[in-house]
Design an enzyme around this catalytic site. Structure first.
Site, mmCIF file in Angstrom:
data_model
loop_
_atom_site.group_PDB
_atom_site.id
_atom_site.type_symbol
_atom_site.label_atom_id
_atom_site.label_comp_id
_atom_site.label_asym_id
_atom_site.label_seq_id
_atom_site.Cartn_x
_atom_site.Cartn_y
_atom_site.Cartn_z
ATOM 1 N N LYS A 1 0.897 -1.330 0.106
ATOM 2 C CA LYS A 1 -0.106 0.110 -0.103
ATOM 3 C C LYS A 1 0.832 1.204 -0.141
ATOM 4 C CE LYS A 1 -3.935 2.238 2.701
ATOM 5 N NZ LYS A 1 -4.817 1.635 3.841
ATOM 6 N N SER B 1 -9.777 2.336 3.244
ATOM 7 C CA SER B 1 -8.881 3.129 2.182
ATOM 8 C C SER B 1 -7.929 2.043 1.404
ATOM 9 C CB SER B 1 -7.840 3.735 3.032
ATOM 10 O OG SER B 1 -7.065 2.986 3.768
ATOM 11 N N SER C 1 -9.732 -0.464 7.028
ATOM 12 C CA SER C 1 -9.167 -0.088 5.975
ATOM 13 C C SER C 1 -8.497 -1.379 5.026
ATOM 14 C CB SER C 1 -8.149 0.963 5.774
ATOM 15 O OG SER C 1 -8.702 2.242 6.117
#
Ligand code: ZN
Lengths: 529, 519
Positions: free
Chosen positions: A89, A164, A188
């Protein structure tokens, strides 16, 4: 080794689990370079539409792969996942590789150091394919708030992949990576896993170092694995977990035995609690139906299932939306254009002051959702409001932690749907932030209390989209959720047949992408014509 | 914001007049940079004077993702300081974030302590010279300590341009080497009851604190390098001898970064006079920070400050609480040095100084340096003479410390030894000291280079004595006749002829020998 792989064979390789990749690499049936190439090919084809990766590091990944292949050929003993590619990420710093946190503010920022979690991936000799898309500074549940465009859900390109960490989960679901790193502040990792038909774990707070992972809310953030199976998630969890002296909040204890737990099939004697506050009203009926079926599977696996109440969970969402913005407003203060990141000179000012440059840069560099939360947090921390907002929220947090303690006196593991709905359409909740916030209603309590949570696929809803269930365990007992998750996964696999993965029932993403590209380009032609 | 331009003095009232009618209330905030090898929350070095931005890392630059880790050595220093200030030590306390934007603060929040300081509720007894000039024993004044807490320093900004301030600068440079250096902030409770001696108490307090911190070995305490910085808060309230303590405090100003003991005294004194003038004019004192100007001896307005300045403090979530165990704290208590006041009494006795002499030594800030000089072999009398003489005069005139001139305890001990051995006489020794001050080398090197040495060979001296007697037969007769005092004139001639390089006592001996009345 330079043997080529046919495109079809490459496709086959990307479908393997990380565990199977590792086994074949060890057996010499496969090279890491082949694996990395297979993924890079697929990324090249699908990512322009999916937008799961913001940046692909083909050179770096191939270099690591070749080193691993050479080392293996030389008879070197290698870590279990050596040569298995991974995506990261874009919130974790990678030395020499742009790290943006999904923000214009850091669009060109190259970290001079590796996050601890990235260092551990490198020490495990795992090729890093690239950096995945995310909501700006991890603020969002849809990845629509990325400054670099939304990520599309491989199940339906008009839908969000969760957030997210939508980029990581979409990459894993679309076979653009077998494994990915995520971060979970209020869900997330887990919510994207649920809406993409993948597995995602948020370890116990402090279980994985946060050093070098761009902070959203320090007391809530936790790093964890994204994968397609419980075993793969456990493999990655064991690579990245464990004490780090660079993170004061890191737990000084060995990683819980999650991989061993992922072998569990029999749940006899295990007590599972359904959180009554996290079911029923507000949950999409077929999400609730898949959840009920999953519970039935656990009973059949030998578990004793009871209902437990966590009465303070109803205050979790408001408490979370005070604590998170408060900490975020302070964590994001450093983006002031003075030392790094975007610098904007205010228009019409001849000799701008430092303050004017800060203001102009923050105005240009942050998106609306980030600004909204900075304003909320600044207000909540202000003198005269602190006790009413931040102070109260911390008290709620204590009460939620007590609810968990009380619940775990009665049961070993708690269960709930991961998200109240399947993936919503891109743009659906753009005008209603509260509706988006409510998507995290079931995942937030774990972050507030610091307990671990795991989302595993539970099937498909009537709209053809995947549903996840969430397992919650006491702090530092992460292995319990892996045990229950693995048993559930095995029973559902047996029921579904085939490879046992819910992803088998997803539409062919290549076909979706081709169709999408055709429509998009014809739309373009219409516009130009 | 209106600012008085530098050097424009405000109206002031005569000090005696001001303190006759107003009661000063002070609050002193002292920031001490700890001399730990590494910074408060990272492993960077803390060496003073390194090239800009060479002692930095992701943590102290506030890069995205970086996290702090508490320096245990700094916590230990904080606890020892707290104990030495007779404070209670928290058994559990947290760091807090103090949020505000400034380019020299990498994270735009300072990691500090807010409502949970590591040490609190202490006191420091300080001595101020006895009133009058006749050597009354010093008065002891108790300064109550509110708290001592840990925090990190900011970077250092240099504003380039005519103003020297951020406003109006052409550009600014920031050196982050200082960012993250461990600081202890020591805050007094309001200091009342000092009256006209408030400026002296302020100076004595900072001086005593400096001595204490030096004795603890926790800081360089170099005020001129900023490793000890004082902010002086001052307010005046009407004098009411009957019920002074019940009169509410006036509006305060905070004079920032007053960086020498002498300046502390002067700045407090100036603010007393300025406040009195403002109040006399029927105006309100503006609550603000003030800048101290060493050259002109005045303060000018800085930024307005209110009690409502909102730093949005909240507990630092990236750090775990600090919880010093009782055993550890007691172990540290055992490492505390002798309290400075007690130590001074012991040293006075050891050195055989009178109260007046000791007072001069204390006023000159020379206790430590004399101790070091005696340890280096000097006689206590010699050490006192040199440090409280020329060096103290210079220090006082230039507003610096006696140790600031390149003269070390070893130099003074060497000089004192040369006098004791009879190699130098008093006036030669003064010349040697001048040479050392001028950077010409050690006392021996200076004496050799300048050819300063008392003549020990009596033949030259005898020649000079005979010549002096021959040149002044009248004087010689007087001495022969028993007027021994008259020998002084002859000694003067001898010394002149010897160009001062003679032992005057020996010359006197020789003269009296030759002119003694026949038996
Ligand atoms: Zn550093």
């Amino acid at each position: 080794m330079t043997e080529t792989t046919t495109p079809a064979a490459g496709e086959e390789l990307t479908r393997l689990t990380a565990a199977a990749m590792a086994d074949r690499l060890t057996a010499g049936e496969l090279t890491s370079e082949q694996l990395v190439h297979a993924h890079l090919d697929r990324i090249e084809r699908l990512n322009p539409v999916l937008n799961a990766y913001l940046r692909v590091d083909a050179e770096g990944a191939l270099a690591t792969a070749r080193e691993v292949d050479a080392a293996r050929a030389g008879g070197e003993q290698l870590p279990r996942l050596a040569g298995v590619p991974v995506a990261v990420k874009d919130i974790a710093c990678t030395e020499g590789l742009v790290t943006t946190a999904g923000s214009r503010m850091l669009a060109a920022w190259v970290p001079p150091y590796d996050a601890t979690v990235v260092r551990r991936l490198r020490e495990a000799r795992m090729p890093i394919l690239g950096k995945t898309n995310m909501d700006e500074f991890a603020m969002g549940s849809s990845t629509e708030h990325s400054a670099f465009g939304p990520t599309r859900n491989p199940w339906d390109l008009d839908r969000i992949p969760g957030g997210s960490g939508g980029g990581s989960s979409a990459a894993v679901a679309a076979y653009l990576a077998p494994l990915a790193i995520g971060s979970d502040t209020g869900g997330s990792i887990r919510q994207p896993a649920a809406v993409t038909g993948t597995v995602g774990a948020k370890p116990t707070y402090g279980g994985v170092s946060r050093y070098g992972v761009i902070a959203l809310a320090s007391s809530l953030d936790q790093i964890g694995p994204c994968a397609r199976t419980v075993t793969d998630a456990a493999l990655l969890h064991e690579v990245i977990g464990g004490h780090d002296p660079m993170d004061s909040t890191s737990i000084d204890a060995p990683v819980p035995p999650v991989l061993e737990a992922a072998g569990t099939r029999d749940l006899t004697g295990l007590r599972v609690g359904i959180v009554s506050e996290l079911t029923g009203e507000g949950y999409q009926p077929d999400v609730q139906a898949r959840f009920d079926e999953a519970v039935a599977q656990l009973r059949e696996a030998g578990a004793e299932v009871v209902e437990v109440s966590c009465p303070h969970f109803r205050y979790a969402l408001p408490a979370y939306y005070l604590i998170l913005p408060s900490e975020a407003s302070s964590n994001l203060a450093r983006y002031d254009a003075m030392r790094y990141g975007l610098r904007v000179h205010p228009e019409g000012v001849d000799r701008p002051s430092a303050e004017q440059v800060m203001a102009a840069s923050r105005d240009a560099g942050f998106g609306d959702e980030v600004k909204r939360r900075i304003i909320l947090g600044t207000y909540a921390l202000s003198a005269g409001y602190y006790e009413a907002y931040y102070g109260q929220a911390q008290k709620v947090r204590t009460l939620i932690a007590r609810d968990f303690e009380a619940a775990f006196e009665q049961v070993d593991v708690l269960i709930s749907p991961t998200a109240p709905t399947t993936a919503f359409r891109i743009g659906d909740k753009a005008e209603d932030p509260m509706a988006m916030y409510r998507n995290d209603i079931a995942t937030i309590p774990a972050n507030l209390a610091g307990v671990p949570g795991l989302s595993v696929p539970a099937g498909i809803a009537g709209d053809g989209l995947p549903v996840g269930v969430q397992l919650l365990a006491p702090a530092t007992s992460d292995e319990r959720m892996y045990a229950v998750g693995a048993a559930l996964e095995a029973r559902l696999a047996a029921q579904w047949g085939g490879s046992g993965s819910v992803l088998d029932r997803a539409p062919d993403v290549s076909a979706l992408v081709d169709a999408f590209a055709t429509t998009a380009s014809s739309a373009d032609r219409e516009v130009t014509a | 914001m209106t600012t008085t331009s530098t050097g424009t003095p405000a109206r002031v009232v005569d000090f005696d007049d001001a303190v006759a009618r107003f009661d000063p209330v002070m609050g002193l905030e002292v920031h001490v940079e700890l001399s730990t090898a590494t910074k408060m929350f990272c492993g960077c070095a803390t060496t003073f004077g390194a090239d800009p931005n060479t002692q930095v890392c992701p943590v102290c630059l506030g890069l995205p993702g970086a996290l702090p880790v508490v320096n245990e050595g700094a916590v230990e220093s904080a606890v020892r300081i707290g104990l030495a200030l007779n404070c209670r030590i928290a058994d559990w306390c947290r760091f807090a974030r103090k949020n505000y934007f400034y380019p020299d603060m990498p994270k735009n929040f300072q990691t500090s302590q807010y409502d949970e300081p590591i040490a609190f509720d202490g006191y420091l007894d300080v001595e101020i010279p006895g009133a009058g000039d006749s050597g009354e024993p010093p008065e002891v004044f108790r300064v109550e300590i509110e708290r001592a807490h840990m925090e990190e320093d900011t970077g250092k900004s240099t504003h380039v341009g005519t103003s020297g301030r951020i406003h109006g600068a052409d550009y600014s440079l920031v050196d982050y080497n200082r960012a993250g250096i461990p600081l202890i902030e020591i805050v007094t409770k309001p200091i009342t009851g000092a009256g006209e001696r408030a400026p002296e108490v302020a100076r004595a307090y900072v001086g005593a604190l400096r001595d204490l911190l030096r004795a603890l070995g926790v800081s360089d305490v170099r005020m001129e390098q900023g490793s000890l910085r004082c902010d002086a808060n001052l307010s005046l309230r009407p004098r009411d001898d009957a019920a002074q303590q019940s009169v509410p405090f006036g509006t305060r100003t905070e004079t920032k970064n007053v960086n020498s003991l002498r300046s502390v005294e002067r700045a407090v004194r100036y603010e007393i006079c300025r406040h009195a003038a403002v109040l006399d004019a029927g105006q309100a004192v503006v609550q603000e920070t003030r800048h101290w100007h060493e050259d002109t001896g005045i303060t000018t307005a800085g930024r307005p400050k209110s009690d409502a300045d909102d730093y949005r403090y909240f507990p630092e979530p990236d750090l775990v609480p600090v919880s010093p165990s009782a055993e550890w704290v007691e172990g540290l208590r055992a490492t505390l040095p002798e309290p400075p006041a007690q130590r001074r009494r012991r040293l006075q006795q050891d050195w055989g100084y009178s109260d007046l002499e000791m007072r001069d030594v204390v006023n000159a800030g020379a206790v430590e340096v004399i101790e070091d000089t005696v340890a280096a072999g000097a006689t206590p009398a010699g050490a006192r003479k040199w440090w409280t003489g020329e060096l103290a005069r210079r220090a006082n005139a230039e507003g610096r410390e006696v140790t600031d001139f390149g003269v070390t305890p070893a130099h003074v001990a060497e000089l004192d030894g040369m006098v004791g051995e009879g190699r130098l006489n008093d006036s030669m020794a003064r010349q040697v000291l001048e040479g050392v001050l001028a950077g010409e080398g050690t006392p021996t090197e200076v004496a050799d280079a300048r050819g300063l040495r008392m003549v020990r060979d009596d033949s030259a001296l005898e020649e000079a004595v005979d010549a002096a007697i021959a040149a002044s037969p009248d004087v010689a007769d007087k001495v022969r006749g028993g007027k021994v005092q008259a020998a002084g004139a002859l000694i003067g001639q001898v010394m002149k002829q010897m160009k001062g390089q003679a032992d005057a006592a020996r010359a006197r001996e020789l003269i009296l020998e030759r002119l003694s009345p026949p038996e």
